[in-house]
Design an enzyme around this catalytic site. Structure first.
Site, PDB file in Angstrom:
ATOM      1  CG  ASN A  23       0.129  -0.285   2.842  1.00 49.80           C
ATOM      2  OD1 ASN A  23       1.319  -0.961   2.845  1.00 49.80           O
ATOM      3  ND2 ASN A  23      -0.952   0.559   3.280  1.00 49.80           N
ATOM      4  NE  ARG A  70       6.703   2.725   8.646  1.00 47.85           N
ATOM      5  CZ  ARG A  70       5.758   2.511   8.749  1.00 47.85           C
ATOM      6  NH1 ARG A  70       4.450   4.087   8.991  1.00 47.85           N
ATOM      7  NH2 ARG A  70       4.841   1.637   9.157  1.00 47.85           N
ATOM      8  N   GLY A 108       2.365  -5.448   7.830  1.00 43.36           N
ATOM      9  CA  GLY A 108       1.191  -6.354   7.123  1.00 43.36           C
ATOM     10  C   GLY A 108      -0.137  -6.799   7.599  1.00 43.36           C
ATOM     11  CB  SER A 109      -2.372  -9.629   7.527  1.00 41.08           C
ATOM     12  OG  SER A 109      -1.734 -10.479   7.470  1.00 41.08           O
ATOM     13  CD  GLU A 162       2.330  -0.736  10.758  1.00 37.12           C
ATOM     14  OE1 GLU A 162       1.083  -0.934  10.715  1.00 37.12           O
ATOM     15  OE2 GLU A 162       2.698   0.151   9.478  1.00 37.12           O
ATOM     16  CD  GLU A 219       8.906  -0.077  10.658  1.00 35.93           C
ATOM     17  OE1 GLU A 219       9.466  -0.637  10.229  1.00 35.93           O
ATOM     18  OE2 GLU A 219       7.570   0.474  10.409  1.00 35.93           O
ATOM     19  CB  CYS A 225      -1.952  -0.536   8.923  1.00 35.61           C
ATOM     20  SG  CYS A 225      -0.733   0.580   8.845  1.00 35.61           S
TER      21      CYS A 225
END
Length: 495
Positions: A166, A174, A243-244, A265, A473, A299
């Protein structure tokens, strides 16, 4: 110039900055087994490029390179690392229009969003260029006076980065920027849907002089085949994944065998909370911005809208008017504010959530139907009168859908928001500063935006609580993820 010709020209310039081979040990190379991967434009379905698709042998070669470069890069003076990151920051900005168009082409976001990501993503390179020269230990006397306590900070070692589709530039910078600032070497596996931007970034890092082996990029259609052997290799010392939550849990289990340092994350389900004392015009405008950034595919995007009963009708009406008027189309077109979702599967998931909410009693105020024609488009959608127990309020939508529900008391909305298993971001609109402080202490999130739609910043720590992940991050905290602390006990020099 016709629109078709303009699209062709912009596309050609953008694709020109993106290599189509793997980047391993400072060289561009095909996959060892010759495998390839097609990258499609979600606005048209057309194939943009065919790139090399890494396999296990390529993954091992990338880690070999990162491990070989580890010691020299760790010993590279901090000022040198800083200047390389600064040069990369400047080069990304020089190629800003090309990077923006490349992200629009492979991911679908409108050019305005893509340009904003160039600014945001590049800022991590500048921020950590400045942090590279500020890595410090400490010196102190022990309480008993018999020792001098010295701490030394050193890089953790080779890192594996797994980034999502995304934000293909920002998610790479990052992670890469603090790692390089700390003296770590990296292997990056970008998302299979949007690897071109990561390959373009690798070319920038190569061009400014980052040494061979320090950064390696291995896009693949077979994620497990690439990451599994790396996670099992004792030379790898750090994993950072965005991710998920489901995939994050799996990676944590795998990482445990090698006792890897991990940063996760993961998923979010951000509540957007509006009290009756809020500036309603500001709340609506911020709701549009935080919901529609990246077409809702973020997210930290507002996921559910909890509005105090006295203003819920007015808020819903104004939000419906604003979202219903946003121009939809190919992100390369001037004036477009809503591009396609990243894939047909993503659109199907969003549409299923909407239909389930309607079946549960929600009312479609605008949008809510899959349009005809090519591309994975979904219209901005407002769901009104959503029951408090509707499943959509507790699911990460990842699309341009705003479900609105009402509440009466502060305790009620806090309990509702904190019932989620995830806790990444939250948004609060109120004029009561005491309430702001209460929510800062009680709302179970890692990020809280107060009367503001945009809170991510390279200078600030980004990360969640509960099942939204581990670590941070950005900010000074971000570089800590890539440093180990070594304690040295020295005999009292005055004894």
């Amino acid at each position: 110039m016709t629109e078709q010709h303009r699209h062709a020209e912009v596309t050609a310039r953008a694709l020109a900055i993106a290599p189509t081979e793997l980047f391993v040990d400072g060289a561009w190379r095909p996959a060892a087994d010759g495998a390839t991967l097609d990258i499609a434009n979600p606005a048209t379905g057309a194939v943009l490029a065919t790139i090399a698709s890494a396999g296990p042998d390529d993954a091992r070669a990338a880690l070999d390179a990162a491990a070989s470069a580890r010691d020299d890069w760790a010993r590279t003076p901090a000022r040198t690392r800083s200047e390389l990151l600064r040069a990369a920051f400047e080069r990304v900005h020089e190629l800003g229009e090309e990077f923006a168009a490349l992200m629009t082409l492979e991911m679908g976001k409108p050019l305005t969003d893509a340009r904003a990501e160039v600014t945001y993503g590049a800022e991590f390179l500048r921020w950590y260029a400045e942090e590279a020269v500020r890595i410090n230990g400490r010196y102190a006397a022990s309480p008993e006076g018999n020792l001098r306590l010295l701490t030394v900070r050193r890089p953790v070692g080779p890192c594996l980065f797994i980034t999502p589709w995304n934000f293909p530039l920002a998610m790479a910078t990052r992670k890469i920027a603090p790692a390089l600032a700390a003296g770590c070497t990296v292997v990056l596996k970008p998302a299979a849907l949007t690897p071109l931007t990561s390959l373009a970034l690798a070319r920038v890092l190569e061009a400014v002089g980052v040494p061979a082996g320090v950064v390696n990029v291995v896009p693949t259609a077979s994620a497990g085949a690439v990451t599994d052997p790396l996670l099992a290799d004792r030379r790898l010392r750090k994993l950072s994944f965005t991710g998920s939550t489901a995939v994050g849990r799996s990676l944590l289990r795998t990482s445990a065998d090698n006792v890897l340092r991990t940063s996760m994350e993961l998923g979010g389900c951000a509540p957007f909370i509006v009290f009756e004392d809020a500036d309603l015009d500001l709340a609506v405008e911020n709701a549009v911005r935080t919901k529609m950034r990246n077409i809702g595919q973020a997210c930290n995007a507002a996921n559910s809208f909890h509005v105090q009963r006295g203003v819920v009708e007015a808020f819903t009406d104004r939000l419906t008017e604003r979202l219903g008027s946003l121009p939809i189309g190919n992100g390369l077109d001037v004036g477009v504010e809503v591009g396609p979702l990243v894939s047909e599967d993503a659109r199907a998931d969003v549409d299923t959530l909407v239909r389930d909410a309607v079946a549960a009693g929600a009312r479609v105020a605008t949008g809510g139907a899959v349009p005809e024609g090519p591309g994975s488009f979904y219209p901005p959608t407002v769901l009104a009168d959503v029951p408090a127990d509707a499943a959509i309020l507790g699911r990460e939508i990842f699309g341009p859908v705003a479900p609105v529900t009402s509440f009466d008391t502060e305790e009620e909305v806090l309990a509702r928001a904190n019932a989620s298993e995830v806790g990444l971001a939250g948004y609060l609109h109120t004029g009561d500063m005491a309430r702001v402080l209460r929510f800062a202490e009680r709302l179970e999130v890692g990020l809280l935006g107060v009367n503001s739609p945009a809170i991510s910043n390279a200078a600030a720590p980004f990360g969640g609580v509960k099942h939204s992940g581990l670590g941070r991050e950005g900010g000074p905290e971000g570089i800590e993820e890539y440093l180990e602390t070594v304690y040295v006990g020295l005999t009292d020099p005055f004894a």
